[in-house]
Write a protein that holds these residues in place. Sequence first.
Motif, PDB file in Angstrom:
ATOM      1  N   ARG A  36      -7.022  14.721   7.085  1.00 49.42           N
ATOM      2  CA  ARG A  36      -6.181  13.553   7.274  1.00 49.42           C
ATOM      3  C   ARG A  36      -5.338  13.755   8.527  1.00 49.42           C
ATOM      4  O   ARG A  36      -5.257  14.858   9.070  1.00 49.42           O
ATOM      5  CB  ARG A  36      -5.299  13.335   6.048  1.00 49.42           C
ATOM      6  N   THR A  69     -11.303  11.088   4.369  1.00 45.98           N
ATOM      7  CA  THR A  69      -9.959  11.652   4.389  1.00 45.98           C
ATOM      8  C   THR A  69      -8.972  10.766   3.630  1.00 45.98           C
ATOM      9  O   THR A  69      -8.037  11.264   3.006  1.00 45.98           O
ATOM     10  CB  THR A  69      -9.493  11.858   5.830  1.00 45.98           C
ATOM     11  N   GLY A  70      -9.201   9.450   3.668  1.00 40.47           N
ATOM     12  CA  GLY A  70      -8.314   8.554   2.938  1.00 40.47           C
ATOM     13  C   GLY A  70      -8.459   8.691   1.438  1.00 40.47           C
ATOM     14  O   GLY A  70      -7.492   8.528   0.689  1.00 40.47           O
ATOM     15  N   ASP A  71      -9.673   8.999   0.963  1.00 45.92           N
ATOM     16  CA  ASP A  71      -9.933   9.115  -0.469  1.00 45.92           C
ATOM     17  C   ASP A  71      -9.476  10.450  -1.052  1.00 45.92           C
ATOM     18  O   ASP A  71      -9.430  10.615  -2.273  1.00 45.92           O
ATOM     19  CB  ASP A  71     -11.424   8.953  -0.761  1.00 45.92           C
ATOM     20  N   SER A 127       0.808  -1.214   0.000  1.00 39.65           N
ATOM     21  CA  SER A 127       0.000   0.000   0.000  1.00 39.65           C
ATOM     22  C   SER A 127       0.845   1.269   0.000  1.00 39.65           C
ATOM     23  O   SER A 127       0.373   2.328  -0.417  1.00 39.65           O
ATOM     24  CB  SER A 127      -0.939   0.012   1.215  1.00 39.65           C
ATOM     25  N   ILE A 129     -13.185   7.691   7.950  1.00 37.53           N
ATOM     26  CA  ILE A 129     -11.804   7.683   7.483  1.00 37.53           C
ATOM     27  C   ILE A 129     -11.722   7.532   5.965  1.00 37.53           C
ATOM     28  O   ILE A 129     -10.718   7.898   5.349  1.00 37.53           O
ATOM     29  CB  ILE A 129     -10.996   6.584   8.219  1.00 37.53           C
ATOM     30  N   HIS A 130     -12.791   7.018   5.333  1.00 38.88           N
ATOM     31  CA  HIS A 130     -12.792   6.956   3.870  1.00 38.88           C
ATOM     32  C   HIS A 130     -12.769   8.362   3.265  1.00 38.88           C
ATOM     33  O   HIS A 130     -12.168   8.584   2.210  1.00 38.88           O
ATOM     34  CB  HIS A 130     -14.031   6.215   3.355  1.00 38.88           C
ATOM     35  N   ASP A 189      -8.921  -0.870  -2.114  1.00 39.84           N
ATOM     36  CA  ASP A 189     -10.347  -0.780  -1.794  1.00 39.84           C
ATOM     37  C   ASP A 189     -11.023  -2.148  -1.751  1.00 39.84           C
ATOM     38  O   ASP A 189     -12.228  -2.246  -1.460  1.00 39.84           O
ATOM     39  CB  ASP A 189     -11.079   0.134  -2.780  1.00 39.84           C
ATOM     40  N   TYR A 246      -9.229   7.292  15.076  1.00 44.05           N
ATOM     41  CA  TYR A 246      -8.922   7.783  13.725  1.00 44.05           C
ATOM     42  C   TYR A 246     -10.222   8.219  13.038  1.00 44.05           C
ATOM     43  O   TYR A 246     -10.277   9.264  12.390  1.00 44.05           O
ATOM     44  CB  TYR A 246      -8.254   6.698  12.891  1.00 44.05           C
ATOM     45  N   GLU A 286      -9.243   0.174   5.897  1.00 41.26           N
ATOM     46  CA  GLU A 286      -8.685   1.300   6.637  1.00 41.26           C
ATOM     47  C   GLU A 286      -8.316   0.811   8.038  1.00 41.26           C
ATOM     48  O   GLU A 286      -8.804  -0.228   8.497  1.00 41.26           O
ATOM     49  CB  GLU A 286      -9.705   2.448   6.746  1.00 41.26           C
TER      50      GLU A 286
END
Length: 532
Positions: free
Chosen positions: A446, A391-393, A83, A388-389, A144, A436, A430
Amino acid sequence: MTSATVFTHARIYARVNQPPTSGGIAVQDGKVIAVGDLDHCRAAAGADAATVALSGAAVFPGFHDAHIHTGALALQFDAPDVSEATSLTEALALLARWADAHPGDGWVVGGRWDANEWGEGETLHRELLDEIFGDRPVVLNTVDAHSVCASSRALEIAGITADTEAAPGSVIERDADGQLNGILRENASDSIRAIANRQLLADAADLLAGVQRHLHARGITAITDFDGEEVRQGFTALAAAGKLRLRVRKGIPMGELDRAIAEGRTSGDGDDWLITGPVKLFSDGALGSHTALMHEGYEGDRCNCGVEVISVPNLTETVERANSNGIAVATHAIGDRANTNVLDAYEATKDCTRANDLHNSIEHAQHLAPRDIERFYELQVTASMQPIHCTGDFPLSVNLLGERDTLHYPWCTLRKAGVRVAFGSDGPIEPVEPMYGIHAAVTRQRRDNEPAGGREPSERLPLDQALLAYTEAPASMDEREAVRGRIEPGAYADFVALNADPYDTHPADLWKLGVTETIVAGEPVYRTEGAA
């Protein structure tokens, strides 16, 4: 009846949206019998009660991860992980080092590769995996988990050849020569992954015991799991051995719905530790795989609106069949059109849903058409989201979706409309750390504090609402709010001590908070070294 215990602390949040109390929590037979004033708790517990001083700065109800994949998490602990690779070359080097350190001939799963972060046109290919792993069957997930790259041996075991036609909701990619490149998306990736998991999770109990320890260290005392029947069997074995110390709401894979109905399973049935959850359906794919179903095409690829994994008529029929047999439905929907489709199916079956007193949900609900917000409320659909998706995306979602009349990760808008919003991690997609997710929900940033100011700051959630979404909201989906998600008489004695009080913490630092102790059924299941 066993003797009672009084846990003492100066700051106990019996409900996360109410002021804290100083005193104690009296526990007997795994449940809370009194909370608050210490003399009151000691009187309720009796003269023989033990007294235990809890560590940390504040005590909260145990966290509930409303969307997790514990089987995948178990396998992820000892799997290749690329990753962090920023190029195909780097990913291949990481895979080669892992293969050298883990010789054998069994299945290899893992990966977490993300071609969106690599150079243009760079992607994995089955021949590259064959060079590294030889004749070993390999299935490497995208980050994903909606696509895989499979080795030649894995494709052979799954019966996928150059002549195999993709079924509806599936994508089987080919290279410029018309040969399989090993990349399978959506339903095609699910089927080959299931073959690997059946072997790797054949004896899941020991693996899940490790997952349980991992979750306890993060203050998680309850989960809604969406992995396969092997995981259900593993949790059942743990419970039979008296070793299950998580409250598990176990989802049903779509392919096992008929079996669940034949066995008489209904949502909410079970005991204190393991209950039947909803059947998990899929309406679309994922953003990173460019398969989330959108009303408009993707930026730079306007002809691609994503993948409709299940048609609305088929979805409607399946919802009706599940609900009429007492099984709730949780449908994966990321794109705005996918969410519209699911709401259409839920609207068509609302009388059946209400007659059976069920709570259907949409899992993820990431990108929504504004007109669909009110429909969530009217249809009493839970938005099961993973902060968290968001900010992760970022910035992938911005680059792929651009400017359009769509709400992105709109948990605040949903809450203001009266919609029940429950939070989870989608682990191992995640990290499973609840703090988080709470940080992401409150700041829209993030953990490196980017983007500056937070994405769409109007969708930031107040801290108490973020905490509710990790405690009481998931419990209410099966009418378990009286026993989970709060520290009150009659509730399970499941609570967590944090090393700092979130209400005294700067929002940007919420993700840094750690767990000092986790208590489940009145028993310590985790204590950080040096906690006092």
